[in-house]
Design an enzyme around this catalytic site. Sequence first.
Site, mmCIF file in Angstrom:
data_model
loop_
_atom_site.group_PDB
_atom_site.id
_atom_site.type_symbol
_atom_site.label_atom_id
_atom_site.label_comp_id
_atom_site.label_asym_id
_atom_site.label_seq_id
_atom_site.Cartn_x
_atom_site.Cartn_y
_atom_site.Cartn_z
ATOM 1 N N PHE A 140 -6.121 -2.908 2.809
ATOM 2 C CA PHE A 140 -5.419 -2.389 1.635
ATOM 3 C C PHE A 140 -4.008 -2.954 1.640
ATOM 4 O O PHE A 140 -3.214 -2.673 2.527
ATOM 5 C CB PHE A 140 -5.360 -0.856 1.602
ATOM 6 N N ASP A 225 1.213 -6.676 7.806
ATOM 7 C CA ASP A 225 1.617 -5.709 6.771
ATOM 8 C C ASP A 225 1.894 -4.372 7.448
ATOM 9 O O ASP A 225 0.968 -3.651 7.833
ATOM 10 C CB ASP A 225 0.504 -5.582 5.720
ATOM 11 N N LYS A 254 7.884 1.344 1.681
ATOM 12 C CA LYS A 254 7.774 2.798 1.842
ATOM 13 C C LYS A 254 9.000 3.422 2.514
ATOM 14 O O LYS A 254 10.019 3.643 1.862
ATOM 15 C CB LYS A 254 6.487 3.146 2.601
HETATM 16 C C1 LIG Z 1 -0.617 -1.415 4.168
HETATM 17 C C2 LIG Z 1 -0.149 -1.302 2.755
HETATM 18 N N1 LIG Z 1 0.220 -2.408 2.079
HETATM 19 C C3 LIG Z 1 0.652 -2.339 0.811
HETATM 20 C C4 LIG Z 1 0.724 -1.152 0.134
HETATM 21 C C5 LIG Z 1 1.192 -1.129 -1.297
HETATM 22 O O1 LIG Z 1 2.444 -0.533 -1.390
HETATM 23 P P1 LIG Z 1 2.974 -0.020 -2.825
HETATM 24 O O2 LIG Z 1 2.095 1.118 -3.234
HETATM 25 O O3 LIG Z 1 4.398 0.411 -2.564
HETATM 26 O O4 LIG Z 1 2.894 -1.177 -3.747
HETATM 27 C C6 LIG Z 1 0.340 0.017 0.788
HETATM 28 C C7 LIG Z 1 0.367 1.319 0.080
HETATM 29 O O5 LIG Z 1 -0.226 2.291 0.468
HETATM 30 C C8 LIG Z 1 -0.113 -0.057 2.137
HETATM 31 O O6 LIG Z 1 -0.497 1.034 2.802
#
Ligand SMILES: Cc1ncc(COP(=O)(O)O)c(C=O)c1O
Length: 397
Positions: A140, A225, A254
């Site tokens: 994700f 990530d 975040k």
């Molecule tokens: C691992 C990871 N990458 C990317 C994202 C996407 O972040 P955003 O919702 O701020 O675009 C998330 C969101 O939950 C995430 O958990």
Amino acid sequence: MTPNDLIALEDRFGARNYKPLDVVIERAEGVWVYDVDGRRYLDCLAAYSAVNQGHCHPRILEAALAQMHRVTLASRAFRNDQLPLLYEQLHRLAGFDKAILMNTGVEAVETAVKAARKWGYTIKGIPADRAHIIVCNGNFHGRTLAAVSFSTEPQYRAGFGPFLPGFSAVPFGDADALEAAITPETCAFLIEPIQGEAGVIVPPAEYLARVADICRARNVLLIVDEIQSGLGRAGRMFAFEYDGIRPDAVIIGKALAGGFYPVSAVLARAEVLDVFGPGDHGSTFGGNPLACAVARAALDVTVDEKLPERSAELGAYLLDRLRAMRSAVVKEVRGRGLWIGIELTTPARPYCERLKDEGVLCKETHHTVIRLAPPLVIRREEIDWALERIENVLNRD
Ligand SMILES: Cc1ncc(COP(=O)(O)O)c(C=O)c1O
């Protein structure tokens, strides 16, 4: 207006791209949130780890208000006095040569993908438009078209094609599969060190270390990530620290702004971010003075209040207590730091509803997993308070 009126308004006039629990939050402080009727709940989701520092942290609030009185947005057409200080702070915190600032997490993912592709062409020598990026099954990374183009979750893709080419997926935790999937046109491997949305899945020991070796040997960028796992959530400042590796780039978001503001970043080796020349990439809001002031305060709180250490210690306690719990519906309890997935043998949503009624807010992920991720400022007594309720709810059947 009653909570039901507000819910009806939202459902009437808003797109239905979420299915929230029916609790209408009006205010919050630390680990507690309050609904419009003044009922108190312990937040065990922390806005998907964006409020690791606790809701409305006074130091971050003060920094935000002070900056709002000075200047909020200068655009990158001009310089501002906060951005350089945040860059330096990120460098000192994580040790990467350079950073680029964005807003939401997925924008930073897109930024990393663009940097990796351009690195592939200009440094690695991949033929034009052939660059290939490997991701993991169950990943994700957000929901823009690039991110859903390499998602393996059918729902995230259904109805949104055509997709961006140039991606392939390998099983998470299988280093041999990664090695086999690399071609001379592979520029990067993009991975969550712990898969969050997939259900808080911790890879096997040694996996990331092998991945790092493979990427180095094959001249493939390793991009981690840490948008959800980073900044203390998993019990270290960055989850990749458990494996003693050094990625080429790390993506954060975040908790970088403590829930006050969307701020994200890619931190990387100079060789990676130096592929961007003026105009190659940008954002009206990325790196604005308000975002930077908020992020500086949020990082200070993370370090000064030892949030990664708290997460490691209290997370181990919570994990032990949950594993000792007897329940007919619990299949597995797993996690790292204050980031725990309770996998059930049955859908998790009804249990999240019941927990809400008991005053504990959490959310199901991947249908059968209850994800616990309270703000990292939580105290042991508050964990005990939540545990009592979790045990009640999971033992009820
Ligand atoms: C691992 C990871 N990458 C990317 C994202 C996407 O972040 P955003 O919702 O701020 O675009 C998330 C969101 O939950 C995430 O958990």
